[in-house]
Design a protein around this motif. Structure first.
Motif, PDB file in Angstrom:
ATOM      1  N   SER A   1       0.786  -1.192   0.004  1.00  0.00           N
ATOM      2  CA  SER A   1      -0.102  -0.026   0.035  1.00  0.00           C
ATOM      3  C   SER A   1       1.007   1.254  -0.098  1.00  0.00           C
ATOM      4  O   SER A   1       0.692   2.211  -0.565  1.00  0.00           O
ATOM      5  CB  SER A   1      -0.813   0.017   1.354  1.00  0.00           C
ATOM      6  OG  SER A   1      -1.981  -1.106   1.241  1.00  0.00           O
ATOM      7  N   GLY A   2       1.769   1.224   0.929  1.00  0.00           N
ATOM      8  CA  GLY A   2       2.900   2.562   0.869  1.00  0.00           C
ATOM      9  C   GLY A   2       3.510   2.671  -0.662  1.00  0.00           C
ATOM     10  O   GLY A   2       3.567   3.800  -0.941  1.00  0.00           O
ATOM     11  N   TYR A   3       3.847   1.503  -1.030  1.00  0.00           N
ATOM     12  CA  TYR A   3       4.516   1.648  -2.452  1.00  0.00           C
ATOM     13  C   TYR A   3       3.668   2.133  -3.583  1.00  0.00           C
ATOM     14  O   TYR A   3       3.869   2.887  -4.312  1.00  0.00           O
ATOM     15  CB  TYR A   3       4.928   0.281  -2.879  1.00  0.00           C
ATOM     16  CG  TYR A   3       5.866   0.376  -4.125  1.00  0.00           C
ATOM     17  CD1 TYR A   3       7.112   1.178  -4.257  1.00  0.00           C
ATOM     18  CD2 TYR A   3       5.429  -0.079  -5.297  1.00  0.00           C
ATOM     19  CE1 TYR A   3       7.897   1.331  -5.276  1.00  0.00           C
ATOM     20  CE2 TYR A   3       6.175   0.099  -6.730  1.00  0.00           C
ATOM     21  CZ  TYR A   3       7.396   0.720  -6.570  1.00  0.00           C
ATOM     22  OH  TYR A   3       7.948   0.853  -7.799  1.00  0.00           O
ATOM     23  N   GLY A   4       2.263   1.681  -3.439  1.00  0.00           N
ATOM     24  CA  GLY A   4       1.201   2.185  -4.151  1.00  0.00           C
ATOM     25  C   GLY A   4       1.061   3.697  -4.129  1.00  0.00           C
ATOM     26  O   GLY A   4       0.725   4.383  -5.024  1.00  0.00           O
ATOM     27  N   LEU A   5       0.918   4.066  -2.955  1.00  0.00           N
ATOM     28  CA  LEU A   5       0.794   5.568  -2.650  1.00  0.00           C
ATOM     29  C   LEU A   5       1.811   6.414  -3.051  1.00  0.00           C
ATOM     30  O   LEU A   5       1.773   7.657  -3.580  1.00  0.00           O
ATOM     31  CB  LEU A   5       0.588   5.853  -0.995  1.00  0.00           C
ATOM     32  CG  LEU A   5      -0.990   5.291  -0.326  1.00  0.00           C
ATOM     33  CD1 LEU A   5      -0.967   5.585   1.033  1.00  0.00           C
ATOM     34  CD2 LEU A   5      -1.985   5.995  -1.138  1.00  0.00           C
TER      35      LEU A   5
ATOM     36  N   PRO B   1       7.269   9.057  -9.418  1.00  0.00           N
ATOM     37  CA  PRO B   1       8.872   9.168  -9.444  1.00  0.00           C
ATOM     38  C   PRO B   1       9.104   8.579 -10.860  1.00  0.00           C
ATOM     39  O   PRO B   1       8.284   8.015 -11.648  1.00  0.00           O
ATOM     40  CB  PRO B   1       9.094   7.931  -8.215  1.00  0.00           C
ATOM     41  CG  PRO B   1       8.009   7.043  -8.380  1.00  0.00           C
ATOM     42  CD  PRO B   1       6.832   7.880  -8.548  1.00  0.00           C
ATOM     43  N   GLU B   2      10.311   9.080 -11.065  1.00  0.00           N
ATOM     44  CA  GLU B   2      11.056   8.457 -12.349  1.00  0.00           C
ATOM     45  C   GLU B   2      11.063   7.001 -12.066  1.00  0.00           C
ATOM     46  O   GLU B   2      11.376   6.347 -11.059  1.00  0.00           O
ATOM     47  CB  GLU B   2      12.445   9.154 -12.412  1.00  0.00           C
ATOM     48  CG  GLU B   2      12.571  10.907 -12.550  1.00  0.00           C
ATOM     49  CD  GLU B   2      11.726  11.122 -13.957  1.00  0.00           C
ATOM     50  OE1 GLU B   2      11.984  10.575 -15.044  1.00  0.00           O
ATOM     51  OE2 GLU B   2      11.179  12.084 -13.889  1.00  0.00           O
ATOM     52  N   PRO B   3      11.365   6.344 -13.415  1.00  0.00           N
ATOM     53  CA  PRO B   3      11.464   5.045 -13.290  1.00  0.00           C
ATOM     54  C   PRO B   3      12.625   4.464 -12.663  1.00  0.00           C
ATOM     55  O   PRO B   3      12.352   3.404 -11.832  1.00  0.00           O
ATOM     56  CB  PRO B   3      11.657   4.361 -14.613  1.00  0.00           C
ATOM     57  CG  PRO B   3      10.992   5.631 -15.379  1.00  0.00           C
ATOM     58  CD  PRO B   3      11.358   7.044 -14.781  1.00  0.00           C
ATOM     59  N   LEU B   4      13.757   4.893 -12.839  1.00  0.00           N
ATOM     60  CA  LEU B   4      14.771   4.609 -11.806  1.00  0.00           C
ATOM     61  C   LEU B   4      14.651   4.642 -10.451  1.00  0.00           C
ATOM     62  O   LEU B   4      14.899   3.479  -9.657  1.00  0.00           O
ATOM     63  CB  LEU B   4      16.015   5.136 -12.108  1.00  0.00           C
ATOM     64  CG  LEU B   4      17.304   4.822 -11.499  1.00  0.00           C
ATOM     65  CD1 LEU B   4      17.594   3.361 -11.691  1.00  0.00           C
ATOM     66  CD2 LEU B   4      18.449   5.550 -11.744  1.00  0.00           C
ATOM     67  N   LEU B   5      13.919   5.649  -9.731  1.00  0.00           N
ATOM     68  CA  LEU B   5      13.597   5.820  -8.515  1.00  0.00           C
ATOM     69  C   LEU B   5      12.613   4.805  -8.072  1.00  0.00           C
ATOM     70  O   LEU B   5      12.694   4.174  -6.909  1.00  0.00           O
ATOM     71  CB  LEU B   5      13.165   7.202  -8.087  1.00  0.00           C
ATOM     72  CG  LEU B   5      12.758   7.475  -6.693  1.00  0.00           C
ATOM     73  CD1 LEU B   5      14.051   7.292  -5.734  1.00  0.00           C
ATOM     74  CD2 LEU B   5      12.171   8.940  -6.484  1.00  0.00           C
ATOM     75  N   ALA B   6      11.385   4.740  -9.033  1.00  0.00           N
ATOM     76  CA  ALA B   6      10.758   3.486  -8.666  1.00  0.00           C
ATOM     77  C   ALA B   6      11.240   2.209  -8.380  1.00  0.00           C
ATOM     78  O   ALA B   6      10.722   1.545  -7.457  1.00  0.00           O
ATOM     79  CB  ALA B   6       9.309   3.357  -9.721  1.00  0.00           C
TER      80      ALA B   6
END
Length: 157
Positions: free
Chosen positions: A98-102, A109-114
């Motif tokens: 859930s935290g990641y989804g939020l 975020p940019e893809p690399l940060l994600a």
């Protein structure tokens, strides 16, 4: 023999460390209690940290936590076996997801940060899931395991 100044300084440093650990333990305990009522905030990790702080600063409060009927068994199982209950594992993984989804929706975020954040979350989830589970508690009297019946065993009775 140490000069009186060094003894006094050592006692003051010990007292300051003790007070700091009690304050930090109290903060962790309060955060754990709040986490019991908020679905996105963890509870168990704050109680574990509080017990650690009190174990180094206040044996009386530590004993109260370890003998508490609600969260004492979980703390004792963690301390003795590194065990995490299945329900806590499930809730922790759901909270991380859930935290990641939020994070994805809110921060965009940019893809690399994600990917970097996802890597840390997956590593934390793997750590939590691979902890052992305990279905028993340690008897205070003799230190032996007393197995608690599981739901399946209760159905057979």
């Amino acid at each position: 023999m140490k000069p009186p100044f060094h003894r006094a300084a050592g006692k003051a440093a010990f007292k300051a460390k003790r007070v700091g650990l009690i304050a930090l333990g109290t903060l962790m305990l309060v955060l754990g209690i709040i986490g019991a009522f908020l679905p996105v905030m963890p509870t168990t990790i704050f109680f574990i940290l509080a017990a650690w702080c009190f174990g180094r600063s206040s044996p009386r409060i530590e004993a109260w936590m370890l003998n508490h009927p609600r969260f004492g068994p979980t703390l004792r199982d963690w301390r003795q076996y590194g065990a995490v209950p299945r329900k806590a594992k499930i809730l922790a993984c759901l909270g991380m997801a859930s935290g990641y989804g939020l994070f994805l929706v809110g921060a965009k975020p940019e893809p690399l940060l994600a990917v970097v954040v996802a890597t840390f979350i997956v590593a934390a989830a793997i750590y939590v899931v691979t902890r052992p589970e305990r279905n028993g508690t340690v008897s205070a009297a003799d230190g032996t395991d007393e197995a608690r019946p599981t739901a399946r065993q209760n159905e057979d009775v």
